[in-house]
Motif scaffolding. Structure first.
Motif, PDB file in Angstrom:
ATOM      1  N   ILE A 222       0.852  -1.193   0.000  1.00 25.95           N
ATOM      2  CA  ILE A 222       0.000   0.000   0.000  1.00 25.95           C
ATOM      3  C   ILE A 222       0.886   1.242   0.000  1.00 25.95           C
ATOM      4  O   ILE A 222       1.825   1.342   0.787  1.00 25.95           O
ATOM      5  N   PRO A 223       0.632   2.235  -0.849  1.00 26.00           N
ATOM      6  CA  PRO A 223       1.504   3.418  -0.911  1.00 26.00           C
ATOM      7  C   PRO A 223       1.426   4.256   0.361  1.00 26.00           C
ATOM      8  O   PRO A 223       0.389   4.300   1.031  1.00 26.00           O
ATOM      9  N   GLN A 224       2.532   4.923   0.688  1.00 30.11           N
ATOM     10  CA  GLN A 224       2.569   5.815   1.837  1.00 30.11           C
ATOM     11  C   GLN A 224       2.212   7.226   1.383  1.00 30.11           C
ATOM     12  O   GLN A 224       3.058   7.986   0.907  1.00 30.11           O
ATOM     13  N   THR A 225       0.937   7.583   1.530  1.00 30.64           N
ATOM     14  CA  THR A 225       0.442   8.894   1.117  1.00 30.64           C
ATOM     15  C   THR A 225      -0.495   9.449   2.181  1.00 30.64           C
ATOM     16  O   THR A 225      -1.035   8.705   3.011  1.00 30.64           O
ATOM     17  N   ILE A 226      -0.704  10.765   2.140  1.00 28.01           N
ATOM     18  CA  ILE A 226      -1.631  11.411   3.066  1.00 28.01           C
ATOM     19  C   ILE A 226      -3.042  10.864   2.871  1.00 28.01           C
ATOM     20  O   ILE A 226      -3.791  10.660   3.830  1.00 28.01           O
ATOM     21  N   GLY A 227      -3.416  10.606   1.614  1.00 27.36           N
ATOM     22  CA  GLY A 227      -4.754  10.080   1.341  1.00 27.36           C
ATOM     23  C   GLY A 227      -4.994   8.746   2.019  1.00 27.36           C
ATOM     24  O   GLY A 227      -6.055   8.516   2.630  1.00 27.36           O
ATOM     25  N   VAL A 228      -4.034   7.845   1.918  1.00 32.28           N
ATOM     26  CA  VAL A 228      -4.163   6.542   2.575  1.00 32.28           C
ATOM     27  C   VAL A 228      -4.252   6.724   4.084  1.00 32.28           C
ATOM     28  O   VAL A 228      -5.055   6.067   4.768  1.00 32.28           O
ATOM     29  N   GLN A 229      -3.448   7.637   4.630  1.00 31.99           N
ATOM     30  CA  GLN A 229      -3.453   7.845   6.068  1.00 31.99           C
ATOM     31  C   GLN A 229      -4.779   8.425   6.551  1.00 31.99           C
ATOM     32  O   GLN A 229      -5.261   8.091   7.640  1.00 31.99           O
TER      33      GLN A 229
END
Length: 654
Positions: A222-229
Motif C-alpha cells: 500500500i503506498p505511503q500517502t496522506i490520502g491513505v493515512q
C-alpha cells in the motif's frame, strides 16, 4: 435538545467544540497557511521558552519524588478504607496503553538509531554515540515523561476521590480559587485542557497512522500517502467509536490487557531471534547510563553550545507529554481510586518507564547492533529517509520477518484504538456536567469523531510535522496550569495534615444507633443500593436533617444554607472572612461491590458490580464512611459532632 444539554457543561463543551471545529475547518481550507503559522509559533516557543520547559519538568520530578517518600505518601486517593478498583497488573496495563503505546512502536527503532547516526555530543557511529543514544532515549521516555502525567493524575485523583470534587481539571484549583472554579475561570481551565488534549492526541494518532501505513506498505504494498493515512484514520476512528461506547471496564480495560500481553510476546520473539546476550548486557548498561545522566540531562539546555537538536527532540517530547497530560492524567486518575499517593506515584513513575526501558533496549540496541554488523549502515540510511518504516527495516534482518510485521501491525492498530477511545472518554468527562465518570454515550461518540477529525486535518495542514508542532504549542498554557496544580495539591495536603494533627475531625461517625434502630442500620450496612436509592435518601432524610440544623443555627444568629444538587446535599455555615466556613455534605459515591457480596441478589441484577454509598464530605474532603440508613436524628447528631470539632479546630488556629 434538553436531554442532550443536561449531559454537558455548556461553556467547556461548546467552547472546546468551536475551537476544535475551527481548527479542522482552517486546516482543510488553508492548509499551507495553517502549516506556516504552526511552524512560526513552534519556533518562537522553542527559542524563547525552551529553558522554562526543562525547568518546569525538572521541578515536577523533584516535587513528586518528595511526595512519594514523605509521610504524605500514606494518604489515600479516596476514603481511608477504600481499596483499588483494579488489580495491579490490570492497572499497569491500562496506564501504559493510555500513556504512550503508539509512540514506543514508532520510535522504538527510529530514535536510538537516529541519535546513533546523528548524535548531539559524540562522533556518529562510535561506541560513545551508541551509549549516548540509549541514555537519551531512556531520558525522553522514562521518569520525566511519566512525572508530567503524574502531576495531573495525582491532582485529579486526590481532589476527585479524596475531596469529592468532579473529575475535571478545574477541581485541582479549588484550594487556590475557592468557589470561583465553578465560574468562567474554571470553564477556561477546562477548555485549555480539552484543546491541549486534542493536540497531544492528534500527535499520537498521527504517529500511529504513519506506522499503520508503513505496515501496509511492508506487507501489502500500500503506498505511503496522506490520502491513505486519512482513510486509515477514518477506519480506526469508527472502531474507536464502537469501543468507547462500551465503557471503561468492558472496552478499554480488555484491550489494554491484551496489548500488554502482545507487546511482551513481540519483545520475547525479538530477544530470542536477535543477539540475545548482547541485548541482555546492553539492558544492564543502559540502566546505569540512565541513572548516571539523570540529573545532568534534566537541565541540559545547551546554553553554551546552541543547537537545534534540543528543540527537535527534548523540547518536542516535553511539549508532547504536557499537551497530552490532561488526557493521560485524567485517565490514570480515573483508574487509580483507592491507592495511596506513594503507590500511585511509584507505580506511575516507574512501572511504565521500566517497560519502555525494556522495549527500547530490545528494539533500539538491536537496530544499532545490526547497523554496525550485517546492515553496514543501511538501517540508519533507511530511517533518515523514511522514519515510519524503521521497525520493518530491522525485521528484514531477522527470521520470520512477515510474522513479526503482522504482530507489530496488530499492536499499532490496537494502541491506536485504545488511545483514541480513552482520549474521547476523558474529554467527554471534562465537558460533561459534573465530570461524570461514565459520560453520556452521545458525548463519548462525539469526541471520538472529533479526535479523528483533528488528527486528519492536522495531517492535511503539513503532515506529521504540523501534528508535532501543535503539541508543543498547546503545552505552553498547559504547563502553567500544571504548576498551579502542584501548588493546589501541596496546599490541600497541608490542610489535611493540619486537621489530622489537631485531632479535630473524626474518621468514624459519632452517631450511635439505639433500640430497634440497630436492625435497620445493620440492613443498610450490608445492602448495596443503586444510585437512585441513595439519591432518594439524600433528598428526604438527609436534606430534612440538614434543614433542621440550618433553622436552629439561624435562631442563634449563624448564617447557613442547605444546597441540593445532582452531586448531593450540603449544609454550609458562614463563619466570616477569617475562616473557610463549615461544610457538611453527603454525596452518592460509586464503589465496587465486594467479591464476597456478589453471591447475593446483586449478581442477579443484570451483572451489576458497583453500588453507591451516602458518603460524608467536609471542606477537607471525604471522611470515608457511609451514612446510608441513618435516621434523621442520627444525621443531626453527626453534623453537630463535626461542627463542634470544627469550631475547636478554628479556635486552635486563631
Amino acid at each position: 435538545m434538553h436531554k442532550l444539554t443536561k449531559d454537558i457543561a455548556p461553556l467547556p463543551f461548546f467552547g472546546s467544540a468551536i475551537i476544535s471545529l475551527g481548527l479542522i475547518i482552517a486546516a482543510c481550507l488553508a492548509p499551507d497557511l495553517s502549516a506556516r503559522w504552526f511552524q512560526k509559533a513552534n519556533d518562537w516557543i522553542i527559542r524563547e521558552l525552551g529553558w522554562y520547559y526543562l525547568l518546569a519538568v525538572g521541578g515536577f520530578v523533584v516535587f513528586l519524588l518528595f511526595l512519594a517518600i514523605s509521610p504524605l505518601g500514606k494518604v489515600k486517593l479516596g476514603p481511608d478504607e477504600s481499596s483499588p478498583d483494579y488489580s495491579l497488573g490490570t492497572w499497569i496495563a491500562m496506564l501504559f496503553s493510555g500513556g504512550m503505546g503508539i509512540g514506543i512502536v514508532f520510535y522504538g527503532v527510529a530514535e536510538p538509531i537516529m541519535h546513533f547516526s546523528n548524535p548531539p555530543d559524540a562522533v556518529a557511529g562510535s561506541p560513545e554515540a551508541a551509549r549516548d543514544a540509549m541514555a537519551i532515549t531512556f531520558f525522553h521516555w522514562g521518569v520525566h515523561a511519566w512525572a508530567i502525567y503524574a502531576v495531573v493524575g495525582l491532582a485529579l485523583a486526590y481532589f476527585g476521590f479524596r475531596r469529592g470534587a468532579p473529575l475535571t481539571i478545574r477541581s485541582a484549583f479549588r484550594p487556590l480559587l475557592g468557589d470561583r472554579v465553578n465560574g468562567p475561570i474554571g470553564d477556561m481551565i477546562d477548555i485549555f485542557a480539552v484543546v491541549g488534549t486534542l493536540a497531544g492526541l492528534a500527535t499520537s494518532l498521527g504517529l500511529g497512522v504513519a506506522q499503520l501505513n508503513a505496515t501496509g506498505t511492508y506487507l501489502m504494498g500500500i503506498p505511503q500517502t496522506i490520502g491513505v493515512q486519512l482513510v486509515l484514520i477514518a477506519i480506526v476512528t469508527v472502531l474507536a467509536t464502537l469501543t468507547v461506547a462500551t465503557g471503561l471496564d468492558n472496552g478499554i480495560r480488555r484491550l489494554s490487557e491484551f496489548i500488554l500481553i502482545l507487546s511482551f510476546v513481540l519483545m520475547g520473539l525479538i530477544l530470542v531471534l536477535g543477539p540475545t546476550q548482547f541485548l541482555l548486557q546492553a539492558f544492564v548498561e543502559n540502566i546505569g547510563l540512565y541513572i548516571d545522566s539523570f540529573v545532568s540531562r534534566t537541565f541540559h539546555i545547551y546554553a553554551y553550545e546552541p543547537t537545534d537538536w534540543v528543540g527537535a527532540w527534548t523540547l518536542f517530547y516535553w511539549g508532547w507529554w504536557m499537551s497530552w497530560s490532561p488526557f493521560v492524567g485524567l485517565f490514570i486518575a480515573r483508574i487509580s481510586r483507592g491507592r495511596t499517593i506513594r503507590q500511585f506515584l511509584l507505580g506511575v513513575l516507574f512501572a511504565p518507564a521500566g517497560f519502555t526501558a525494556i522495549w527500547f533496549t530490545i528494539f533500539g540496541d538491536l537496530a544499532i547492533w545490526l547497523d554496525t554488523h550485517e546492515a553496514a549502515g543501511a538501517i540508519a540510511r533507511t530511517v533518515s529517509e523514511n522514519m515510519p518504516i524503521a521497525l520493518f527495516a530491522v525485521f528484514e534482518y531477522l527470521p520470520a520477518s512477515d510474522v513479526l510485521a503482522w504482530i507489530a501491525g496488530l499492536l499499532v492498530a490496537i494502541y491506536f484504538i485504545t488511545a483514541s477511545d480513552a482520549g474521547a472518554l476523558v474529554i467527554a468527562m471534562i465537558t460533561s456536567r459534573g465530570g461524570e465518570e461514565e459520560p453520556a454515550l452521545w458525548l463519548r461518540v462525539f469526541w471520538a469523531l472529533v479526535c479523528g477529525g483533528v488528527a486528519g486535518c492536522l495531517l492535511l495542514a503539513g503532515g506529521l510535522d504540523a501534528v508535532q508542532t501543535a503539541a508543543v504549542i498547546a503545552a505552553a498554557p498547559l504547563s502553567i496550569v500544571m504548576l498551579f496544580m502542584c501548588i493546589g495539591v501541596w496546599k490541600g495536603l497541608s490542610d489535611e495534615v493540619a486537621l489530622t494533627a489537631s485531632a479535630a475531625l473524626p474518621s468514624t461517625p459519632l452517631a450511635v444507633s439505639e433500640g430497634a434502630l440497630w436492625r435497620r442500620r445493620l440492613g443498610a450496612i450490608i445492602s448495596h443500593p443503586h444510585k437512585s436509592q441513595v439519591e432518594s435518601y439524600l433528598a428526604s432524610t438527609v436534606a430534612q436533617a440538614l434543614e433542621a440544623v440550618r433553622v436552629e443555627l439561624a435562631k442563634r444568629g449563624h448564617a447557613a444554607d442547605v444546597e441540593q444538587a445532582e452531586t448531593g446535599v450540603a449544609l454550609r455555615v458562614d463563619l466570616g472572612d477569617t475562616t473557610t466556613g463549615f461544610t457538611y455534605a453527603v454525596q452518592p459515591v460509586s464503589q465496587p461491590i465486594p467479591p464476597f457480596a456478589l453471591t447475593d441478589s446483586a449478581r442477579s441484577e443484570g451483572g451489576r458490580n458497583r453500588y453507591y454509598r451516602a458518603e460524608v464530605f467536609l471542606a477537607q474532603g471525604s471522611r470515608g464512611y457511609d451514612i446510608y440508613g441513618f435516621s434523621k436524628e442520627e444525621v443531626i447528631a453527626d453534623v453537630v459532632a463535626h461542627y463542634e470539632r470544627f469550631l475547636h479546630f478554628v479556635a486552635l488556629r486563631s
